[in-house]
Design an enzyme around this catalytic site. Structure first.
Site, mmCIF file in Angstrom:
data_model
loop_
_atom_site.group_PDB
_atom_site.id
_atom_site.type_symbol
_atom_site.label_atom_id
_atom_site.label_comp_id
_atom_site.label_asym_id
_atom_site.label_seq_id
_atom_site.Cartn_x
_atom_site.Cartn_y
_atom_site.Cartn_z
ATOM 1 N N GLU A 165 0.814 -1.226 0.000
ATOM 2 C CA GLU A 165 0.000 0.000 0.000
ATOM 3 C C GLU A 165 0.844 1.272 0.000
ATOM 4 O OE1 GLU A 165 -2.926 -0.262 3.119
ATOM 5 O OE2 GLU A 165 -3.951 -1.927 2.158
ATOM 6 N N GLU A 363 -5.276 -8.478 0.312
ATOM 7 C CA GLU A 363 -5.964 -8.155 1.573
ATOM 8 C C GLU A 363 -7.433 -7.903 1.279
ATOM 9 O OE1 GLU A 363 -4.528 -4.926 4.015
ATOM 10 O OE2 GLU A 363 -2.439 -5.528 3.684
HETATM 11 O O1 IFM Z 1 -4.394 -3.269 8.894
HETATM 12 C C1 IFM Z 1 -4.336 -2.676 7.636
HETATM 13 C C2 IFM Z 1 -3.135 -3.190 6.862
HETATM 14 O O2 IFM Z 1 -1.953 -2.971 7.540
HETATM 15 C C3 IFM Z 1 -3.060 -2.491 5.529
HETATM 16 N N1 IFM Z 1 -4.308 -2.569 4.817
HETATM 17 C C4 IFM Z 1 -5.505 -2.212 5.536
HETATM 18 C C5 IFM Z 1 -5.584 -2.958 6.853
HETATM 19 C C6 IFM Z 1 -6.865 -2.557 7.603
HETATM 20 O O3 IFM Z 1 -6.854 -1.200 7.870
#
Ligand code: IFM
Length: 458
Positions: A165, A363
């Site tokens: 990210e 994710e």
């Molecule tokens: O916990 C985070 C992760 O570190 C990065 N993506 C989003 C998740 C939820 O906020």
């Protein structure tokens, strides 16, 4: 779920990240990270929480690998802590690499594919002191670090992600200051984006040189919706979409800058930068949580929607955020919109065509803060419904031709949720942050049964 089939080769996984789960922040030579320093500053993290102990995964990784084996996952996405491997940002600490070697070997013993992210926001503080991501030098430091990790582990790690990210490190870490290192640069944060892009490109080169096989990157993506039908809102949508979705994809996939006028907004772009950044990659990691509505400046809130207690956006941004009208939200306040995942994936398929690499959902998950009942059971039906609906949305994208190879649920277990500390629970496994006891939730059993049913078709 019996009618949902994602294919015999589809990879089922779970994800975590180093600072969010490991703890042991001073052990075996680990140096401080930007997050250690940020979280120690009063007022930065809810309730003054830090990642000092987190889930103590550093010591309890065997128990956690056993949980993953029970779950039946094919793959575990974890991140390597740069300050464990290079405490001063330059010199290798072998004990840091030893930990990841132990973890990787424990996973392989259980038949779980190690899937390593090299950078999930825990910049060595030593580098932060030398300009951090605002300095171009960080890209070379990252390449050295990537090479050091791959030299030790390339023979055993199945897939690699350079950065997690980068858009969030840019916007929350450097534009709004809500995350470490807490800089409030507004659009000046684009400088950090350039250096992350270069770090990615140089990192891919270093990984390949050390023999790494499957290499990609994981970014957060949102469908961007207009708040209303004014032409100014359409302009705001186009700008925010370029900032959020194209900034880190167009240079990698198309060999072009993703934001109009990028070379004028940042300093020091060199002629060969796009070539460095556009190294071929084997897959694209997509992290999806929710869509974002935006409108013209002055029409919506100046509040960053990614946090519940509202960090203010710098006033110079040419958009404002608006709420999404959704019947359901998670406990973070984020709207639950599974179709947004289809929209993101189909949108990429249309924009990038044959050049879009195979996709992994690296994710997806939600903050649902259910606690154990008096019998110790955690009945988190909302997470089950969320996951099922998002998997159906994923299937819908595959049905129109998007090549999706796997899904990593965020997260294996409740963990340190950045500025929210331990208040937001994303895990399939409940963690009692007093005792560190792990309790699989109902969603854990559901995901286990789902995975088993999918694997039967192999
Ligand atoms: O916990 C985070 C992760 O570190 C990065 N993506 C989003 C998740 C939820 O906020």
């Amino acid at each position: 779920m019996t009618d949902l089939q994602l294919g015999p080769d589809f990879v089922w996984g779970v994800a975590t990240a180093s600072y969010q789960v490991e703890g042991a922040v001073t052990e075996d030579g680990r140096g401080p990270s930007a997050w250690d320093v940020f979280a120690s500053r009063p007022g930065t993290v809810r309730a003054g929480h830090t990642g000092d102990v987190a889930c103590d995964h550093y010591h309890r990784y065997r128990e956690d690998v056993a949980l993953m084996a029970d779950l039946g996952v094919d793959a575990y996405r974890f991140s390597v802590a740069w300050p464990r491997v290079m405490p001063d940002g330059m010199t290798v600490e072998p004990r840091g690499l030893d930990f990841y070697e132990r973890l990787v070997d424990a996973l392989l013993e259980k038949g779980i594919q190690p899937s390593a992210t090299l950078f999930h926001w825990d910049t060595p503080q030593a580098l932060e002191g030398r300009g951090g991501w605002e300095s171009r030098d960080v890209a070379d430091r990252f390449a050295e670090y990537a090479g050091a990790v791959a030299e030790r582990l390339a023979d055993r790690v199945t897939r690699w992600m350079t950065l997690n990210e980068p858009v969030v490190l840019t916007m929350m870490g450097h534009a709004t200051g809500r995350h470490a290192p807490g800089k409030q640069l507004g659009l000046g944060a684009l400088q950090v984006a350039l250096h992350q892009l270069l770090a990615h490109g140089r990192g891919v080169q270093a990984l390949r040189a050390a023999g790494a096989r499957e290499i990609g990157i994981a970014n957060n993506h949102v469908p961007v919706w207009p708040s209303d039908d004014h032409p100014e809102s359409a302009e705001a949508v186009a700008f925010f979409d370029s900032l959020y979705n194209r900034l880190f994809l167009d240079p990698l996939i198309l060999g072009e800058w993703g934001v109009d006028g990028f070379e004028d907004l940042v300093e020091g772009v060199r002629d060969d930068d796009l070539a460095t950044i556009g190294q071929p990659i084997d897959f694209l990691g997509v992290n999806y949580y929710n869509p974002q509505a935006v409108g013209a400046p002055g029409t919506g809130t100046g509040t960053d929607p990614a946090v519940v207690d509202g960090a203010m956006l710098p006033p110079d941004l040419p958009f404002t955020f608006h709420d999404i009208d959704s019947p359901t939200h998670n406990d973070f306040g984020w709207p639950i919109v599974p179709s947004g995942l289809t929209e993101v994936l189909v949108g990429f398929h249309e924009r990038y065509g044959d050049r879009l690499p195979p996709v992994y959902i690296t994710e997806n998950g939600g903050a649902f803060n259910e606690e154990p009942d008096e019998h110790g059971r955690v009945d988190d039906q909302r997470r089950i419904a969320y996951t099922e609906d998002h998997l159906r949305a994923l299937r819908a994208a595959m049905d129109v031709g998007v090549d999706v190879r796997g899904y990593f649920h965020w997260s294996l277990m409740d963990n340190f949720e950045w500025a929210e500390g331990y208040a937001m629970r994303f895990g399939l496994v409940h963690v009692d942050f007093e005792t560190l006891a792990r309790t699989p939730k109902d969603s854990f059993a559901w995901y286990r049964d789902l995975i088993a049913s999918q694997q039967r078709s192999r």
